[in-house]
Every structure is written in C-alpha cells, then in structure tokens.
Design a protein around this motif. Sequence first.
Motif, short mmCIF file in Angstrom:
data_model
loop_
_atom_site.label_atom_id
_atom_site.label_comp_id
_atom_site.label_asym_id
_atom_site.label_seq_id
_atom_site.Cartn_x
_atom_site.Cartn_y
_atom_site.Cartn_z
N VAL A 36 0.82 -1.21 0.00
CA VAL A 36 0.00 0.00 0.00
C VAL A 36 0.86 1.26 0.00
O VAL A 36 0.77 2.10 -0.90
CB VAL A 36 -0.97 0.02 1.21
N LEU A 37 1.69 1.41 1.03
CA LEU A 37 2.45 2.65 1.19
C LEU A 37 3.34 2.99 -0.01
O LEU A 37 3.39 4.17 -0.41
CB LEU A 37 3.28 2.58 2.48
N PRO A 38 4.05 2.04 -0.61
CA PRO A 38 4.91 2.41 -1.75
C PRO A 38 4.13 2.90 -2.97
O PRO A 38 4.72 3.51 -3.87
CB PRO A 38 5.64 1.09 -2.07
N ASN A 39 2.82 2.64 -3.01
CA ASN A 39 2.05 3.00 -4.20
C ASN A 39 1.12 4.19 -3.99
O ASN A 39 0.27 4.48 -4.83
CB ASN A 39 1.22 1.79 -4.64
N LEU A 40 1.29 4.89 -2.88
CA LEU A 40 0.44 6.05 -2.60
C LEU A 40 1.11 7.33 -3.08
O LEU A 40 2.34 7.45 -3.04
CB LEU A 40 0.18 6.16 -1.09
N PRO A 41 0.30 8.30 -3.50
CA PRO A 41 0.86 9.63 -3.82
C PRO A 41 1.43 10.26 -2.54
O PRO A 41 1.04 9.89 -1.43
CB PRO A 41 -0.35 10.42 -4.32
N PRO A 42 2.35 11.20 -2.66
CA PRO A 42 2.94 11.85 -1.48
C PRO A 42 1.86 12.52 -0.62
O PRO A 42 0.85 13.00 -1.12
CB PRO A 42 3.89 12.90 -2.08
N ASN A 43 2.08 12.51 0.70
CA ASN A 43 1.21 13.18 1.66
C ASN A 43 -0.25 12.72 1.56
O ASN A 43 -1.18 13.53 1.59
CB ASN A 43 1.28 14.70 1.47
N SER A 44 -0.44 11.42 1.45
CA SER A 44 -1.80 10.89 1.36
C SER A 44 -2.45 10.81 2.74
O SER A 44 -1.76 10.71 3.76
CB SER A 44 -1.79 9.48 0.75
N VAL A 45 -3.78 10.86 2.76
CA VAL A 45 -4.57 10.63 3.97
C VAL A 45 -5.25 9.27 3.81
O VAL A 45 -5.99 9.06 2.85
CB VAL A 45 -5.61 11.73 4.19
N ILE A 46 -4.98 8.36 4.72
CA ILE A 46 -5.50 7.00 4.65
C ILE A 46 -6.64 6.86 5.65
O ILE A 46 -6.43 7.03 6.86
CB ILE A 46 -4.38 5.98 4.97
N VAL A 47 -7.83 6.57 5.16
CA VAL A 47 -8.99 6.38 6.03
C VAL A 47 -9.10 4.90 6.35
O VAL A 47 -9.17 4.06 5.46
CB VAL A 47 -10.28 6.88 5.37
#
Length: 207
Positions: A14-25
């Motif tokens: 998950v984390l390696p594929n997120l855009p920078p400064n994402s908010v994860i709900v």
Amino acid sequence: MNLANFENWFGEKVLPNLPPNSVIVMDNAPYHNRQTERTPMKFDTKVRMLEWLQCRNIPCDESMRKDELYAKVRANKPAEKSFAVNLLAESKGHQVVRSPPYNCDLNTIELAWVNIKRHVREHNISGDLTATNMLNLVDATFQSVTASDWKGYCKKVKETEEEYWARDGVVEIAVDEIIFNTATSEVRKTQTHKRKTVTVKAIDHMA
C-alpha cells in the motif's frame, strides 16, 4: 486477514504505491489497531501495571494495592493511543485517520463493498466457486468501480452525517426542555406546598 499479514501488506504494497502526503482512512478492525505501547486496563494483572509504571519511572512498589496502581496508570496514560500502522504511515509522510466506531454507515468503503458483493453475486451465474473464477470475478468487479461511483458514495456518507448532526441538535433541545420542565414542575410543587403550609398555619392561628 490477521495482524501480521495486514501490516506486511500495508507496508509493502500500500504505502509504496500512494501519492505523497496521502490521507489513509481506516476502520477499526482489530488488526488495524495494534498499539505500540498498550496502556494497562483495569483487569490487567498487578505485575503488568507495575512493569508499565516502572518503565516510565513513575513511583510505585509491590506493596501497593492494585486499585492504587491503576489510579497511577490512569493519571499517567498518554492522551492518545499509538498505533503501529499510524507510525508506519507517518514514517513515509502519510497520515492515518479512523472512521467512527460502530457507525459503518459513515464509512464510505462499506457502500462500495455492498455494491461489489452484489455485482459478484449477480454475475456468478454459473455457480462456479473455485478460487480462480472468484478471483477473476472480484478483480473485474473492482475494476468496474468508477471515480463517479466513489464520488456518489462520499456524497451519501456526507448526507448521512449531516442528518445525524441535525438529529443530535433536536435531541439536545428536547433534553433541555425536559430538564427545564422538570425543574419548573419541582418549583411549582414547592410553591404549592408552601402556600398550603401557610394556609394551615393561618387556620390554626384563627382557631
């Protein structure tokens, strides 16, 4: 899903594929909520409470009763819980927020899941429940969810939240009126009692 599998998947996929400064709900499933330093609870052992207090250099000793130790724990516990996945996300520049517990209707993903499960059920016409067929069907269903669908789910959750806030205001007003009317009733009873007492005294005096 269990705690170890979730944390590995979260950190590696998950984390390696997120855009920078994402908010994860994230919801409140137990495997989402492993605490890095769990504060002892009321029913934990005395030994556990002693260890927790001693690690923080908080004065205590074995002669103290369990209720005394727990009082110290409560007085010194952190203001917020520390979750392992939060720290992992923050180390990569992201933020985790959690949906309200026991309110699945305020969780957008639940609306998506309802439609995904319905789509799978309606399109599994052959009744083939083999792992390969189900994985292909679920993957195709995921791909069918559009940005417009997600926007609609978010809109529905927002409307539900606003409805709850409106109801909450009505409840507060109703409770205030009940308290006020009760107080007013008590005052009237007291005044009526005083008038009766004065009348009785006056009659006794006249007699």
